[in-house]
Motif scaffolding. Structure first.
Motif, PDB file in Angstrom:
ATOM      1  N   GLN A   1       0.842  -1.194   0.000  1.00  0.00           N
ATOM      2  CA  GLN A   1       0.000   0.000   0.000  1.00  0.00           C
ATOM      3  C   GLN A   1       0.879   1.247   0.000  1.00  0.00           C
ATOM      4  OE1 GLN A   1      -2.220   0.256   3.692  1.00  0.00           O
ATOM      5  NE2 GLN A   1      -0.551  -0.668   4.833  1.00  0.00           N
ATOM      6  N   PRO A   2       0.324   2.382  -0.389  1.00  0.00           N
ATOM      7  CA  PRO A   2       1.111   3.626  -0.326  1.00  0.00           C
ATOM      8  C   PRO A   2       1.271   4.054   1.122  1.00  0.00           C
ATOM      9  CG  PRO A   2      -1.140   4.128  -0.963  1.00  0.00           C
ATOM     10  CD  PRO A   2      -1.042   2.627  -0.902  1.00  0.00           C
ATOM     11  N   LEU A   3       2.459   4.483   1.491  1.00  0.00           N
ATOM     12  CA  LEU A   3       2.732   4.886   2.866  1.00  0.00           C
ATOM     13  C   LEU A   3       3.408   6.248   2.890  1.00  0.00           C
ATOM     14  CD1 LEU A   3       4.183   1.508   4.224  1.00  0.00           C
ATOM     15  CD2 LEU A   3       1.908   2.453   4.712  1.00  0.00           C
ATOM     16  N   VAL A   4       3.116   7.027   3.907  1.00  0.00           N
ATOM     17  CA  VAL A   4       3.782   8.314   4.083  1.00  0.00           C
ATOM     18  C   VAL A   4       5.278   8.100   4.280  1.00  0.00           C
ATOM     19  CG1 VAL A   4       3.975  10.329   5.604  1.00  0.00           C
ATOM     20  CG2 VAL A   4       1.711   9.448   4.971  1.00  0.00           C
ATOM     21  N   ASP A   5       5.620   7.056   5.043  1.00  0.00           N
ATOM     22  CA  ASP A   5       7.021   6.685   5.256  1.00  0.00           C
ATOM     23  C   ASP A   5       7.200   5.254   4.752  1.00  0.00           C
ATOM     24  OD1 ASP A   5       8.011   9.086   6.692  1.00  0.00           O
ATOM     25  OD2 ASP A   5       6.500   8.497   8.166  1.00  0.00           O
ATOM     26  N   PRO A   6       7.470   5.087   3.472  1.00  0.00           N
ATOM     27  CA  PRO A   6       7.492   3.759   2.851  1.00  0.00           C
ATOM     28  C   PRO A   6       8.804   3.021   3.072  1.00  0.00           C
ATOM     29  CG  PRO A   6       7.978   5.406   1.209  1.00  0.00           C
ATOM     30  CD  PRO A   6       7.726   6.161   2.493  1.00  0.00           C
ATOM     31  N   ASP A   7       8.866   1.820   2.543  1.00  0.00           N
ATOM     32  CA  ASP A   7      10.083   1.011   2.556  1.00  0.00           C
ATOM     33  C   ASP A   7      11.057   1.612   1.542  1.00  0.00           C
ATOM     34  OD1 ASP A   7      12.101  -0.840   2.371  1.00  0.00           O
ATOM     35  OD2 ASP A   7      10.786  -2.574   2.057  1.00  0.00           O
ATOM     36  N   VAL A   8      11.971   2.395   2.040  1.00  0.00           N
ATOM     37  CA  VAL A   8      12.905   3.094   1.156  1.00  0.00           C
ATOM     38  C   VAL A   8      13.831   2.103   0.446  1.00  0.00           C
ATOM     39  CG1 VAL A   8      14.758   4.816   1.069  1.00  0.00           C
ATOM     40  CG2 VAL A   8      12.784   5.195   2.527  1.00  0.00           C
ATOM     41  N   THR A   9      14.094   0.970   1.097  1.00  0.00           N
ATOM     42  CA  THR A   9      14.962  -0.038   0.474  1.00  0.00           C
ATOM     43  C   THR A   9      14.338  -0.578  -0.804  1.00  0.00           C
ATOM     44  OG1 THR A   9      15.859  -0.683   2.628  1.00  0.00           O
ATOM     45  CG2 THR A   9      16.139  -2.244   0.808  1.00  0.00           C
ATOM     46  N   LEU A  10      13.055  -0.948  -0.738  1.00  0.00           N
ATOM     47  CA  LEU A  10      12.376  -1.477  -1.914  1.00  0.00           C
ATOM     48  C   LEU A  10      12.245  -0.414  -3.000  1.00  0.00           C
ATOM     49  CD1 LEU A  10      10.856  -3.683  -3.409  1.00  0.00           C
ATOM     50  CD2 LEU A  10       8.778  -3.025  -2.152  1.00  0.00           C
ATOM     51  N   LEU A  11      11.820   0.778  -2.620  1.00  0.00           N
ATOM     52  CA  LEU A  11      11.686   1.848  -3.611  1.00  0.00           C
ATOM     53  C   LEU A  11      13.050   2.235  -4.185  1.00  0.00           C
ATOM     54  CD1 LEU A  11       8.877   3.856  -1.894  1.00  0.00           C
ATOM     55  CD2 LEU A  11       8.883   3.257  -4.311  1.00  0.00           C
ATOM     56  N   GLY A  12      14.103   2.098  -3.367  1.00  0.00           N
ATOM     57  CA  GLY A  12      15.443   2.369  -3.865  1.00  0.00           C
ATOM     58  C   GLY A  12      15.850   1.387  -4.949  1.00  0.00           C
ATOM     59  N   LYS A  13      15.479   0.114  -4.786  1.00  0.00           N
ATOM     60  CA  LYS A  13      15.798  -0.885  -5.808  1.00  0.00           C
ATOM     61  C   LYS A  13      15.039  -0.600  -7.098  1.00  0.00           C
ATOM     62  CE  LYS A  13      16.921  -4.571  -2.539  1.00  0.00           C
ATOM     63  NZ  LYS A  13      16.517  -5.891  -1.991  1.00  0.00           N
ATOM     64  N   VAL A  14      13.765  -0.188  -6.974  1.00  0.00           N
ATOM     65  CA  VAL A  14      12.996   0.182  -8.165  1.00  0.00           C
ATOM     66  C   VAL A  14      13.599   1.432  -8.807  1.00  0.00           C
ATOM     67  CG1 VAL A  14      10.745   0.935  -9.038  1.00  0.00           C
ATOM     68  CG2 VAL A  14      10.873  -0.862  -7.283  1.00  0.00           C
ATOM     69  N   ALA A  15      13.941   2.407  -7.971  1.00  0.00           N
ATOM     70  CA  ALA A  15      14.518   3.651  -8.492  1.00  0.00           C
ATOM     71  C   ALA A  15      15.812   3.396  -9.250  1.00  0.00           C
ATOM     72  CB  ALA A  15      14.756   4.635  -7.344  1.00  0.00           C
ATOM     73  N   ARG A  16      16.656   2.506  -8.714  1.00  0.00           N
ATOM     74  CA  ARG A  16      17.915   2.195  -9.410  1.00  0.00           C
ATOM     75  C   ARG A  16      17.666   1.446 -10.721  1.00  0.00           C
ATOM     76  NH1 ARG A  16      19.652   1.964  -4.109  1.00  0.00           N
ATOM     77  NH2 ARG A  16      19.045  -0.227  -3.820  1.00  0.00           N
ATOM     78  N   ALA A  17      16.653   0.585 -10.719  1.00  0.00           N
ATOM     79  CA  ALA A  17      16.346  -0.173 -11.936  1.00  0.00           C
ATOM     80  C   ALA A  17      15.902   0.743 -13.071  1.00  0.00           C
ATOM     81  CB  ALA A  17      15.269  -1.219 -11.643  1.00  0.00           C
ATOM     82  N   ILE A  18      15.183   1.822 -12.724  1.00  0.00           N
ATOM     83  CA  ILE A  18      14.668   2.711 -13.774  1.00  0.00           C
ATOM     84  C   ILE A  18      15.438   4.025 -13.855  1.00  0.00           C
ATOM     85  CG2 ILE A  18      12.365   1.683 -13.602  1.00  0.00           C
ATOM     86  CD1 ILE A  18      11.424   4.177 -12.140  1.00  0.00           C
ATOM     87  N   GLN A  19      16.512   4.146 -13.104  1.00  0.00           N
ATOM     88  CA  GLN A  19      17.285   5.396 -13.112  1.00  0.00           C
ATOM     89  C   GLN A  19      17.724   5.816 -14.512  1.00  0.00           C
ATOM     90  OE1 GLN A  19      20.494   5.460 -10.283  1.00  0.00           O
ATOM     91  NE2 GLN A  19      21.078   7.558 -10.733  1.00  0.00           N
ATOM     92  N   PRO A  20      18.126   4.890 -15.389  1.00  0.00           N
ATOM     93  CA  PRO A  20      18.554   5.315 -16.727  1.00  0.00           C
ATOM     94  C   PRO A  20      17.441   5.969 -17.548  1.00  0.00           C
ATOM     95  CG  PRO A  20      19.372   3.112 -16.246  1.00  0.00           C
ATOM     96  CD  PRO A  20      18.377   3.447 -15.178  1.00  0.00           C
ATOM     97  N   VAL A  21      16.175   5.742 -17.176  1.00  0.00           N
ATOM     98  CA  VAL A  21      15.067   6.321 -17.946  1.00  0.00           C
ATOM     99  C   VAL A  21      14.274   7.321 -17.107  1.00  0.00           C
ATOM    100  CG1 VAL A  21      14.892   4.305 -19.432  1.00  0.00           C
ATOM    101  CG2 VAL A  21      13.472   4.422 -17.368  1.00  0.00           C
ATOM    102  N   THR A  22      14.893   7.824 -16.036  1.00  0.00           N
ATOM    103  CA  THR A  22      14.208   8.753 -15.134  1.00  0.00           C
ATOM    104  C   THR A  22      14.593  10.194 -15.452  1.00  0.00           C
ATOM    105  OG1 THR A  22      14.087   7.124 -13.345  1.00  0.00           O
ATOM    106  CG2 THR A  22      13.920   9.438 -12.722  1.00  0.00           C
ATOM    107  N   LEU A  23      13.598  11.064 -15.440  1.00  0.00           N
ATOM    108  CA  LEU A  23      13.815  12.499 -15.624  1.00  0.00           C
ATOM    109  C   LEU A  23      14.168  13.129 -14.279  1.00  0.00           C
ATOM    110  CD1 LEU A  23      13.540  15.211 -17.238  1.00  0.00           C
ATOM    111  CD2 LEU A  23      11.122  15.206 -16.538  1.00  0.00           C
ATOM    112  N   PHE A  24      15.305  13.789 -14.206  1.00  0.00           N
ATOM    113  CA  PHE A  24      15.707  14.539 -13.020  1.00  0.00           C
ATOM    114  C   PHE A  24      15.818  16.016 -13.368  1.00  0.00           C
ATOM    115  CE2 PHE A  24      17.569  10.293 -12.245  1.00  0.00           C
ATOM    116  CZ  PHE A  24      16.953  10.007 -11.027  1.00  0.00           C
ATOM    117  N   GLY A  25      15.782  16.838 -12.350  1.00  0.00           N
ATOM    118  CA  GLY A  25      15.919  18.278 -12.561  1.00  0.00           C
ATOM    119  C   GLY A  25      14.723  18.892 -13.259  1.00  0.00           C
TER     120      GLY A  25
END
Length: 230
Positions: A165-189
């Motif tokens: 479920q969505p959480l105000v303070d989520p599992d940063v470890t899991l979201l970090g793994k997803v973030a790293r997996a899609i980092q090459p296609v992520t828009l920053f800035g």
């Protein structure tokens, strides 16, 4: 530009005016299209609606909706939304939202109706469900399979569910793994989003706080420095 907006102060489950916060829409639907080949469709509901219908139903709805769209990317999040009809207080709303977003990684801010001109074949990064169109799915599917997140096929698109479920303070470890997996296609800035992080009086943007928030699942400020140095 083509623009459609619809909202209501009625509670979606009763059809009667809400009482908790009469100045905020109980739900909103908007669609924006212009000369740019990218368009945006946005649906907003009061956050308690997720638990009224259940997180599984929200993810199933996202997958069903995504399956029918010529998608680049999309997402779902607990969003600190500005009221669309109170534009005169935009800077005050931005200033109030940022400390909450910085303190709680699960709270999101966005300017989707504006950053449509920036997204250009990328994603806004990891969220509770992250939707990826065929091109981005092909580039990230192998890495996502190792992330531990649930990866759901939605036609030619993918829905990536990072947690029950969505959480105000989520599992940063899991979201970090997803973030790293899609980092090459992520828009920053994101240019328009950066204005959320402006001084309330001068509107001068605080790039450090902005970077720390954008990279909250990728190591914060250190992650931002590493990314931009690469």
């Amino acid at each position: 530009d083509a623009y459609f907006w619809g909202g209501s102060d009625d509670e979606p489950e009763t059809g009667k005016p809400q009482k908790d916060d009469p100045h905020t829409s109980a739900y909103l639907f908007s669609a924006v299209a212009n000369e740019d080949p990218v368009s945006v469709i946005e649906l907003r509901f009061a956050s308690d609606f997720v638990w009224q219908v259940g997180p599984d139903a929200i993810v199933a709805f996202a997958a069903e909706l995504t399956k029918e769209l010529p998608l680049i990317s999309g997402y779902g999040s607990l969003h600190l939304a500005r009221h669309p009809m109170i534009t005169g207080f935009s800077s005050e709303q931005w200033s109030a939202a940022v400390p909450l977003a910085v303190a709680h990684a699960g709270l999101d801010v966005s300017t989707n109706d504006s950053n449509v001109s920036e997204i250009r074949g990328k994603s806004r990064g990891a969220r509770w469900p992250t939707m990826l169109g065929p091109e981005l799915a092909a580039k990230t599917k192998a890495a996502l399979a190792k992330s531990g997140a649930e990866v759901i096929a939605a036609g030619a698109n993918l829905v990536v569910r990072a947690g029950a479920q969505p959480l105000v303070d989520p599992d940063v470890t899991l979201l970090g793994k997803v973030a790293r997996a899609i980092q090459p296609v992520t828009l920053f800035g994101e240019h328009y989003l950066s204005h959320y992080f402006g001084h309330p009086k001068t509107r001068e943007i605080d790039p450090v706080t902005f970077a720390r928030w954008e990279f909250r699942f990728l190591g914060g400020l250190d992650g931002a420095i590493t990314h931009y140095a690469a």
